[in-house]
Design an enzyme around this catalytic site. Structure first.
Site, mmCIF file in Angstrom:
data_model
loop_
_atom_site.group_PDB
_atom_site.id
_atom_site.type_symbol
_atom_site.label_atom_id
_atom_site.label_comp_id
_atom_site.label_asym_id
_atom_site.label_seq_id
_atom_site.Cartn_x
_atom_site.Cartn_y
_atom_site.Cartn_z
ATOM 1 N N HIS A 50 0.801 -1.328 0.113
ATOM 2 C CA HIS A 50 0.123 -0.095 0.158
ATOM 3 C C HIS A 50 0.856 1.251 0.012
ATOM 4 O O HIS A 50 1.833 1.495 0.982
ATOM 5 C CB HIS A 50 -0.877 -0.039 1.187
ATOM 6 C CG HIS A 50 -1.846 1.216 1.341
ATOM 7 N ND1 HIS A 50 -1.867 2.169 2.353
ATOM 8 C CD2 HIS A 50 -2.915 1.381 0.718
ATOM 9 C CE1 HIS A 50 -2.752 2.936 2.244
ATOM 10 N NE2 HIS A 50 -3.345 2.599 1.282
ATOM 11 N N HIS A 92 -0.832 10.610 -2.985
ATOM 12 C CA HIS A 92 -2.143 10.355 -2.394
ATOM 13 C C HIS A 92 -3.104 11.293 -2.190
ATOM 14 O O HIS A 92 -4.319 11.179 -2.519
ATOM 15 C CB HIS A 92 -1.953 9.561 -0.979
ATOM 16 C CG HIS A 92 -3.322 9.219 -0.165
ATOM 17 N ND1 HIS A 92 -3.991 10.211 0.625
ATOM 18 C CD2 HIS A 92 -3.913 8.079 -0.122
ATOM 19 C CE1 HIS A 92 -5.090 9.682 0.756
ATOM 20 N NE2 HIS A 92 -4.955 8.307 0.427
HETATM 21 O O1 G3P Z 1 -6.190 0.447 -2.053
HETATM 22 C C1 G3P Z 1 -7.058 0.958 -1.209
HETATM 23 C C2 G3P Z 1 -6.452 1.886 -0.610
HETATM 24 O O2 G3P Z 1 -5.662 2.444 -1.053
HETATM 25 C C3 G3P Z 1 -7.535 3.194 -0.429
HETATM 26 O O3 G3P Z 1 -7.289 4.006 0.682
HETATM 27 O O4 G3P Z 1 -6.898 6.368 0.934
HETATM 28 O O5 G3P Z 1 -4.945 4.790 1.039
HETATM 29 O O6 G3P Z 1 -5.955 5.561 -1.075
HETATM 30 P P1 G3P Z 1 -6.340 5.197 0.373
HETATM 31 CA CA CA Z 2 -4.648 4.195 -2.636
#
Ligand code: G3P
Ligand code: CA
Length: 327
Positions: A50, A92
């Site tokens: 992530h 992000h």
């Molecule tokens: O992959 C899902 C996740 O990345 C969604 O949350 O806010 O970290 O992009 P965020």
């Molecule tokens: Ca994401």
């Protein structure tokens, strides 16, 4: 020549998101039986790093992606934003101040907006050119050891991944960019095609999945752009989002996506989602598993991930801590 582990990754990618072309490509003959599917004894889950290995390196920097690959991720996860001169970047937030030194480098380039009743200064990504954004330090906020880390273009992320790991790409706030005259979906699909990754299985060692919280964005890519790449609908909080996890919602989602990505707590609240999704052929890959904050019912993120994989039967895990994934 593919190693067995990598071959397994391809098999997983092919099963998970419903594209079979990759399974029949040269170099994937072991995976080419086409028998994988829900209930198949040899299916295994994918590991998505992530924002890279973002527990250990500043999110969405090349260092974070590299570490995610080193830690055995099957996919790295770039979020997408667009600069004022139209460059897709991995980042992000819609604004730059949380994870860069933009306030020092461009002190006057803020906008004042009301956030939770307070006027707040923000530096929107889309107010800056790519060259300007390259001047920002995207590493020091996380740890001085990463001073000078830069925000990468999407193209740079692809080059880091190519031949080594898959790409689990998220279109972030495509509607916001649409209002500013950009077409994130068209641009992403064009760039992927130009980079030789526009079709499922185009590069078997660099599988591509696109995810979004925006059902409209995914529907557009599926229906209007006709992409055959696997798509996954992210589901967060709120009644409208939750409707996607009803059986009617899942049936509707299956018309244009091959997987769903619910916030992990939603699956604890209703574990039937996984089976109901599987019955419709949808993969389920929840987010976000973090060692620094495991879910309330778990003492460690390892035990939490194990519960989701073994008890709930999810098809993948999105985590800041790829090294803790229970292989
Ligand atoms: O992959 C899902 C996740 O990345 C969604 O949350 O806010 O970290 O992009 P965020
Ligand atoms: Ca994401």
């Amino acid at each position: 020549m593919l190693d067995p582990y990598r071959d397994g990754v391809l098999r997983k990618a092919g099963w998970l998101f419903g594209f079979v072309a990759v399974l029949t490509l040269p170099g994937c003959s072991e995976a080419g039986s086409g028998t994988e599917g829900p209930g198949s004894s040899d299916r295994s889950a994918i590991l998505v790093a992530h924002r890279g290995a973002s527990a250990y390196a500043p999110e969405h920097t090349l260092a974070s992606y590299e570490l995610g690959i080193e830690q055995g991720a099957d996919y790295i996860e770039p979020d997408l934003q667009i600069t004022s001169d139209g460059v897709l970047i991995a980042f992000h937030d819609l604004t730059l101040e949380r994870t860069t030194d933009v306030e020092d480098v461009f002190p006057d380039r803020f906008q004042e907006v009301e956030i939770r009743g307070e006027m707040t200064r923000v530096w929107p990504v889309n107010d800056f050119t790519f060259d300007e954004i390259r001047r920002l330090d995207a590493g020091s906020w996380f740890d001085p050891a990463f001073v000078g880390a830069r925000i990468p273009s999407f193209g740079e992320v692809v080059e880091v991944a190519r031949g080594r790991v898959g790409l689990f790409i998220e279109t972030k706030a495509p509607e916001v960019y649409g209002e500013r005259g950009f077409d994130m979906e068209a641009q992403l699909l064009t760039e992927l095609a130009d980079l030789g990754l526009g079709e499922p299985g185009a590069d078997p060692e660099t599988p591509v999945i696109i995810q979004s919280f925006s059902a409209a964005s995914l529907e557009l890519m599926h229906d209007e752009h006709g992409t055959r790449l696997p798509l996954a609908l992210l589901v967060g909080s709120g009644d409208a989002a939750l409707e996607w996890l009803s059986t009617e919602g899942l049936v509707r989602a299956a018309e244009f996506v091959t997987g769903i990505g619910p916030a992990k707590d939603l699956l604890l609240e209703d574990p039937t989602v996984v089976q109901r999704a599987h019955e419709l052929g949808l993969a389920v890959v929840p987010w976000t598993f973090r060692a620094r904050r495991p879910g309330d019912d778990f003492t460690t993120v390892e035990s939490e991930m194990t519960h989701f994989l073994e008890r709930l039967g999810v098809d993948g895990i999105i985590t800041d801590n790829p090294d803790l994934f229970p292989r």
